[in-house]
Design a protein around this motif. Structure first.
Motif, PDB file in Angstrom:
ATOM      1  N   ASN A  59     -22.720 -91.217-118.602  1.00  0.00           N
ATOM      2  CA  ASN A  59     -23.688 -91.447-119.669  1.00  0.00           C
ATOM      3  C   ASN A  59     -23.868 -90.142-120.447  1.00  0.00           C
ATOM      4  O   ASN A  59     -24.238 -89.114-119.873  1.00  0.00           O
ATOM      5  N   LEU A 212     -26.772 -94.605-122.674  1.00  0.00           N
ATOM      6  CA  LEU A 212     -28.022 -95.333-122.456  1.00  0.00           C
ATOM      7  C   LEU A 212     -29.151 -94.323-122.506  1.00  0.00           C
ATOM      8  O   LEU A 212     -29.137 -93.338-121.757  1.00  0.00           O
ATOM      9  N   ALA A 237     -28.761 -99.163-125.194  1.00  0.00           N
ATOM     10  CA  ALA A 237     -27.453 -98.836-124.633  1.00  0.00           C
ATOM     11  C   ALA A 237     -26.365 -99.087-125.670  1.00  0.00           C
ATOM     12  O   ALA A 237     -26.482 -99.985-126.520  1.00  0.00           O
ATOM     13  N   THR A 263     -27.673 -95.872-114.846  1.00  0.00           N
ATOM     14  CA  THR A 263     -27.738 -96.122-116.290  1.00  0.00           C
ATOM     15  C   THR A 263     -26.379 -96.567-116.812  1.00  0.00           C
ATOM     16  O   THR A 263     -26.284 -97.497-117.614  1.00  0.00           O
ATOM     17  N   SER A 264     -25.312 -95.895-116.372  1.00  0.00           N
ATOM     18  CA  SER A 264     -23.971 -96.313-116.772  1.00  0.00           C
ATOM     19  C   SER A 264     -23.659 -97.697-116.238  1.00  0.00           C
ATOM     20  O   SER A 264     -23.062 -98.532-116.929  1.00  0.00           O
ATOM     21  N   THR A 267     -25.428-100.388-118.238  1.00  0.00           N
ATOM     22  CA  THR A 267     -24.770-100.567-119.527  1.00  0.00           C
ATOM     23  C   THR A 267     -23.526-101.433-119.379  1.00  0.00           C
ATOM     24  O   THR A 267     -23.311-102.386-120.142  1.00  0.00           O
ATOM     25  N   THR A 284     -31.081-103.286-123.273  1.00  0.00           N
ATOM     26  CA  THR A 284     -30.824-103.987-122.025  1.00  0.00           C
ATOM     27  C   THR A 284     -32.038-103.874-121.115  1.00  0.00           C
ATOM     28  O   THR A 284     -32.633-102.803-120.986  1.00  0.00           O
TER      29      THR A 284
END
Length: 351
Positions: A59, A212, A237, A263-264, A267, A284
């Motif tokens: 991210n 994100l 995101a 977070t990745s 996404t 999201t």
């Protein structure tokens, strides 16, 4: 499932107040397969743990110095200004943010707040929890002004123990930070160093990037007794069509897609909700709990999370609740360091 199912004992002394130095000297607990085989490693061991062709997805969000102190202009002649502390939460427009304010009761719509270096904001609206601020700068100019007048927004479990200092300006920013907009770091990415990236390149491990922007909702506790009653916060995101195409091609050739951080992962799973990974640009609020079927992520590198948190629910969804409780008990016994500045684990559900 009940919220209590995701509780575990965590000694307070295991909450890390500073990161490992160098960053890749942090410990890494590898959790493999349906049985949850445990391996004690270091983050710098990643090139030997991963396989050539694996794709790490990082991210590239950048944390703003989103903890601000301003003064509300006096509403009447001879009245005094009022000092207000703000923690920015989510960007609403090029010049607008939602923010938590303390004392928020001293603000009302139309008030003007003055910060240092000519930065000002007008209160455009107010709810029980947040205010909506419209600044006199916009876009990158606003980001630069916020960085000039603010402090790094350390997580509450660190900020309650010590003051923010100059070291946090770099410690709480990942090597990948490019796109300004977060008020909390994607902390799994904090473990990487240029030396580690070079080693991963030599090992044939690929790297892709998503964005994100993390907001303060990541720290909100789950209050519902039944987890299905919890309402997940939304975050912005972005995943490009080109990045999605490269990840799809790698996976079609047998490579694993391993997000660096929740977070990745969120996404990627949002972008792959239809079953095929596509470009994604939007908010999201995906809430991943046990029973979820992962469509894109073949593993996950992440830090150790709080008891009863949505993030502990997410890792339990990937590996199984019993496996993760046993892994976390092992981490506690071996004195791994927890949360944002703590150690990491690598989850590989297929071994």
């Amino acid at each position: 499932m009940e919220l209590a199912d995701f509780d575990f004992d965590l000694p307070e002394e295991l909450i890390a107040l500073r990161p490992a130095s160098p960053r890749d000297a942090a410990r890494l607990l590898v959790v493999r397969g349906t049985e949850g085989k445990l391996e004690d490693c270091l983050v710098r061991d990643l090139p030997g743990v991963l396989r050539a062709g694996d794709v790490l997805v990082v991210n590239d969000t950048r944390v703003l110095r989103a903890a601000l102190i301003g003064r509300r202009a006096a509403r009447e002649a001879k009245a005094a200004d009022v000092e207000i502390e703000f923690n920015l939460n989510s960007r609403l427009a090029a010049n607008e943010w939602s923010a938590f304010a303390r004392p928020g009761k001293r603000l009302k719509q139309g008030d003007v707040v003055v910060f240092a270096h000519g930065l000002e904001a007008k209160v455009q609206g107010k709810s029980d929890a947040e205010v909506r601020l419209s600044f006199n700068r916009l876009g990158r100019e606003l980001d630069a002004a916020i960085d000039e007048v603010g402090e790094m927004p350390l997580p509450p479990y660190i900020a309650s123990k010590r003051a923010v200092d100059q070291a946090d300006a770099s410690d709480y920013q990942t090597l990948f930070a490019r796109e300004s907009g977060s008020v909390a770091a994607p902390t799994a990415g904090l473990h990487f160093t240029p030396e580690l990236l070079a080693s991963l390149d030599r090992a044939g491990v690929a790297r892709e990037t998503v964005t994100l922007h993390v907001n303060a909702g990541t720290f909100l506790p789950v209050k519902a007794d039944r987890i299905e009653d919890h309402r997940m916060h939304a975050e912005r995101a972005d995943l490009s069509d080109e990045t999605a195409g490269r990840i799809n091609q790698a996976r079609s050739q047998g490579a694993r897609c391993i997000p660096v951080g929740t977070t990745s992962l969120r996404t990627l799973e949002s972008a792959g909700a239809s079953g095929a990974l596509k470009g994604f640009h939007g908010d999201t609020a995906i809430f991943i709990t046990p029973g979820y079927r992962f469509r894109i992520a073949d593993g996950l590198m992440t830090n150790f999370h709080l008891p009863k948190s949505t993030l502990f629910m997410l890792v339990s969804a990937m590996m199984g609740l019993d496996v993760m409780k046993r892994a976390y008990a092992h981490a506690v016994e071996r004195k791994y360091r927890f949360f944002s500045y703590g150690d990491a684990c690598l989850l590989l559900p297929n071994g």
